[in-house]
Write a protein that holds these residues in place. Structure first.
Motif, PDB file in Angstrom:
ATOM      1  N   SER A 191       0.800  -1.222   0.000  1.00  0.00           N
ATOM      2  CA  SER A 191       0.000   0.000   0.000  1.00  0.00           C
ATOM      3  C   SER A 191       0.835   1.277   0.000  1.00  0.00           C
ATOM      4  O   SER A 191       0.333   2.351  -0.333  1.00  0.00           O
ATOM      5  CB  SER A 191      -0.939   0.010   1.215  1.00  0.00           C
ATOM      6  N   LYS A 192       2.113   1.205   0.366  1.00  0.00           N
ATOM      7  CA  LYS A 192       2.950   2.395   0.442  1.00  0.00           C
ATOM      8  C   LYS A 192       3.619   2.739  -0.890  1.00  0.00           C
ATOM      9  O   LYS A 192       4.385   3.688  -0.975  1.00  0.00           O
ATOM     10  CB  LYS A 192       4.029   2.212   1.521  1.00  0.00           C
ATOM     11  N   GLY A 193       3.333   1.951  -1.917  1.00  0.00           N
ATOM     12  CA  GLY A 193       3.953   2.188  -3.211  1.00  0.00           C
ATOM     13  C   GLY A 193       5.210   1.357  -3.413  1.00  0.00           C
ATOM     14  O   GLY A 193       5.803   1.379  -4.485  1.00  0.00           O
ATOM     15  N   TYR A 194       5.629   0.643  -2.392  1.00  0.00           N
ATOM     16  CA  TYR A 194       6.780  -0.251  -2.475  1.00  0.00           C
ATOM     17  C   TYR A 194       6.525  -1.426  -1.538  1.00  0.00           C
ATOM     18  O   TYR A 194       5.747  -1.314  -0.580  1.00  0.00           O
ATOM     19  CB  TYR A 194       8.073   0.469  -2.076  1.00  0.00           C
ATOM     20  N   PRO A 195       7.140  -2.590  -1.776  1.00  0.00           N
ATOM     21  CA  PRO A 195       6.900  -3.752  -0.915  1.00  0.00           C
ATOM     22  C   PRO A 195       7.511  -3.541   0.471  1.00  0.00           C
ATOM     23  O   PRO A 195       8.691  -3.220   0.594  1.00  0.00           O
ATOM     24  CB  PRO A 195       7.606  -4.896  -1.661  1.00  0.00           C
ATOM     25  N   ASN A 196       6.703  -3.719   1.499  1.00  0.00           N
ATOM     26  CA  ASN A 196       7.179  -3.610   2.873  1.00  0.00           C
ATOM     27  C   ASN A 196       6.997  -4.961   3.560  1.00  0.00           C
ATOM     28  O   ASN A 196       5.883  -5.498   3.621  1.00  0.00           O
ATOM     29  CB  ASN A 196       6.392  -2.526   3.624  1.00  0.00           C
ATOM     30  N   LEU A 197       8.094  -5.510   4.041  1.00  0.00           N
ATOM     31  CA  LEU A 197       8.077  -6.852   4.629  1.00  0.00           C
ATOM     32  C   LEU A 197       7.716  -6.796   6.106  1.00  0.00           C
ATOM     33  O   LEU A 197       8.229  -5.975   6.844  1.00  0.00           O
ATOM     34  CB  LEU A 197       9.449  -7.516   4.463  1.00  0.00           C
ATOM     35  N   GLN A 198       6.842  -7.716   6.511  1.00  0.00           N
ATOM     36  CA  GLN A 198       6.455  -7.825   7.920  1.00  0.00           C
ATOM     37  C   GLN A 198       6.871  -9.196   8.431  1.00  0.00           C
ATOM     38  O   GLN A 198       6.382 -10.218   7.952  1.00  0.00           O
ATOM     39  CB  GLN A 198       4.941  -7.638   8.083  1.00  0.00           C
ATOM     40  N   LEU A 199       7.792  -9.210   9.418  1.00  0.00           N
ATOM     41  CA  LEU A 199       8.249 -10.471   9.981  1.00  0.00           C
ATOM     42  C   LEU A 199       7.447 -10.819  11.231  1.00  0.00           C
ATOM     43  O   LEU A 199       6.844  -9.953  11.860  1.00  0.00           O
ATOM     44  CB  LEU A 199       9.746 -10.384  10.340  1.00  0.00           C
ATOM     45  N   ASP A 200       7.464 -12.103  11.577  1.00  0.00           N
ATOM     46  CA  ASP A 200       6.669 -12.542  12.722  1.00  0.00           C
ATOM     47  C   ASP A 200       7.241 -12.062  14.049  1.00  0.00           C
ATOM     48  O   ASP A 200       6.580 -12.174  15.087  1.00  0.00           O
ATOM     49  CB  ASP A 200       6.543 -14.071  12.736  1.00  0.00           C
ATOM     50  N   ASN A 201       8.458 -11.500  14.052  1.00  0.00           N
ATOM     51  CA  ASN A 201       9.027 -10.984  15.295  1.00  0.00           C
ATOM     52  C   ASN A 201       8.713  -9.504  15.496  1.00  0.00           C
ATOM     53  O   ASN A 201       9.247  -8.867  16.399  1.00  0.00           O
ATOM     54  CB  ASN A 201      10.542 -11.206  15.330  1.00  0.00           C
ATOM     55  N   GLY A 202       7.852  -8.955  14.633  1.00  0.00           N
ATOM     56  CA  GLY A 202       7.454  -7.561  14.768  1.00  0.00           C
ATOM     57  C   GLY A 202       8.255  -6.598  13.928  1.00  0.00           C
ATOM     58  O   GLY A 202       7.931  -5.415  13.843  1.00  0.00           O
ATOM     59  N   VAL A 203       9.318  -7.079  13.282  1.00  0.00           N
ATOM     60  CA  VAL A 203      10.149  -6.211  12.443  1.00  0.00           C
ATOM     61  C   VAL A 203       9.434  -5.903  11.133  1.00  0.00           C
ATOM     62  O   VAL A 203       8.866  -6.784  10.491  1.00  0.00           O
ATOM     63  CB  VAL A 203      11.511  -6.879  12.161  1.00  0.00           C
ATOM     64  N   SER A 204       9.454  -4.640  10.750  1.00  0.00           N
ATOM     65  CA  SER A 204       8.906  -4.202   9.476  1.00  0.00           C
ATOM     66  C   SER A 204      10.027  -3.525   8.701  1.00  0.00           C
ATOM     67  O   SER A 204      10.696  -2.633   9.222  1.00  0.00           O
ATOM     68  CB  SER A 204       7.739  -3.224   9.693  1.00  0.00           C
ATOM     69  N   ALA A 205      10.244  -3.946   7.450  1.00  0.00           N
ATOM     70  CA  ALA A 205      11.352  -3.404   6.662  1.00  0.00           C
ATOM     71  C   ALA A 205      10.991  -3.387   5.185  1.00  0.00           C
ATOM     72  O   ALA A 205      10.283  -4.274   4.705  1.00  0.00           O
ATOM     73  CB  ALA A 205      12.616  -4.245   6.876  1.00  0.00           C
ATOM     74  N   PRO A 206      11.466  -2.367   4.446  1.00  0.00           N
ATOM     75  CA  PRO A 206      11.231  -2.361   3.001  1.00  0.00           C
ATOM     76  C   PRO A 206      11.977  -3.515   2.344  1.00  0.00           C
ATOM     77  O   PRO A 206      12.970  -4.016   2.880  1.00  0.00           O
ATOM     78  CB  PRO A 206      11.793  -1.000   2.560  1.00  0.00           C
TER      79      PRO A 206
END
Length: 232
Positions: A203-218
């Motif tokens: 949704s932000k215009g680029y892929p944003n990864l969400q890990l199961d440990n709470g980390v969010s990173a492009p």
């Protein structure tokens, strides 16, 4: 019979009025349709006794043709870029559920009893490296003194216990790495986070990864895909 004519000044004024009407708004550039309308306006309001020079007319037609071709190329390039983004997004979607490593400072301790993998990259040789592990309340539960480490990627596994040897509950833990050189100056550290890729947000215009440990990173911060042995 009276001949009605428009002198050169009137022609220039007419062209200026036409162009000003086409160049309103935030975008002051001429598009294909606007360019053609301006050319027609110039022809319609030219002085019959001093018609537009053939060379100038041909030059404007050549500019129009060049503009049309350029816009066509841009349209095709935009379509190719959209297809490329779609292919990349599809490839990333296939990684959901895989264990991945991204830039970050969080690790996950599960209930397997194996412990949690920690990894980071040193920007120079270090005579001493300390790794502080904190729980979700911010309390440091374990400090690992690794001693000297060379430049590059460093991997270590935390056994999941605190400084008193007590097993810690599964969950996300924050990692802070500090390193010093022989001159007692700080060594640059690039920390990494490993976890299971649970979802991807576009949704932000680029892929944003969400890990199961709470980390969010492009997706640009994706460092490694840690495939299981049966997929290698």
């Amino acid at each position: 019979m009276a001949v009605s004519s428009i002198n050169g000044t009137d022609s220039a004024n007419a062209a200026e009025e036409a162009s000003s009407g086409l160049l309103t708004g935030a975008n002051k550039g001429l598009g294909k349709d606007a360019f053609l309308k301006l050319l027609v306006a110039q022809i319609a309001h030219q002085d019959p006794l001093k018609p537009m020079d053939d060379t100038a007319f041909v030059a404007q037609l050549a500019q129009f043709s060049s503009l049309e071709q350029t816009m066509g190329i841009n349209t095709r390039l935009d379509a190719l870029a959209a297809q490329e983004r779609g292919a990349q997004n599809t490839a990333l979607a296939g990684l959901v559920g895989e264990n991945v490593t991204v830039k970050g400072s969080i690790t996950t301790l599960d209930s397997s009893g194996i412990g949690a993998p920690l990894s980071f990259t040193l920007g120079g040789d270090a005579k001493a490296v300390d790794v502080a592990i904190a729980d979700q309340t911010g309390k440091t539960v374990r400090t690992l003194h690794l001693g000297p480490s060379a430049t590059g990627l460093v991997r270590v596994t935390w056994d999941g216990r605190d400084d008193n040897g007590i097993a810690q509950p599964p969950g996300a833990y924050a990692i802070v790495v500090s390193a010093k050189s022989d001159a007692d100056t700080a060594v640059d550290v690039s920390q990494e986070s490993t976890g299971k890729l649970s979802s991807i947000d576009f949704s932000k215009g680029y892929p944003n990864l969400q890990l199961d440990n709470g980390v969010s990173a492009p997706a640009s911060d994706l460092l490694r895909i840690n495939y299981s042995a049966n997929k290698q």
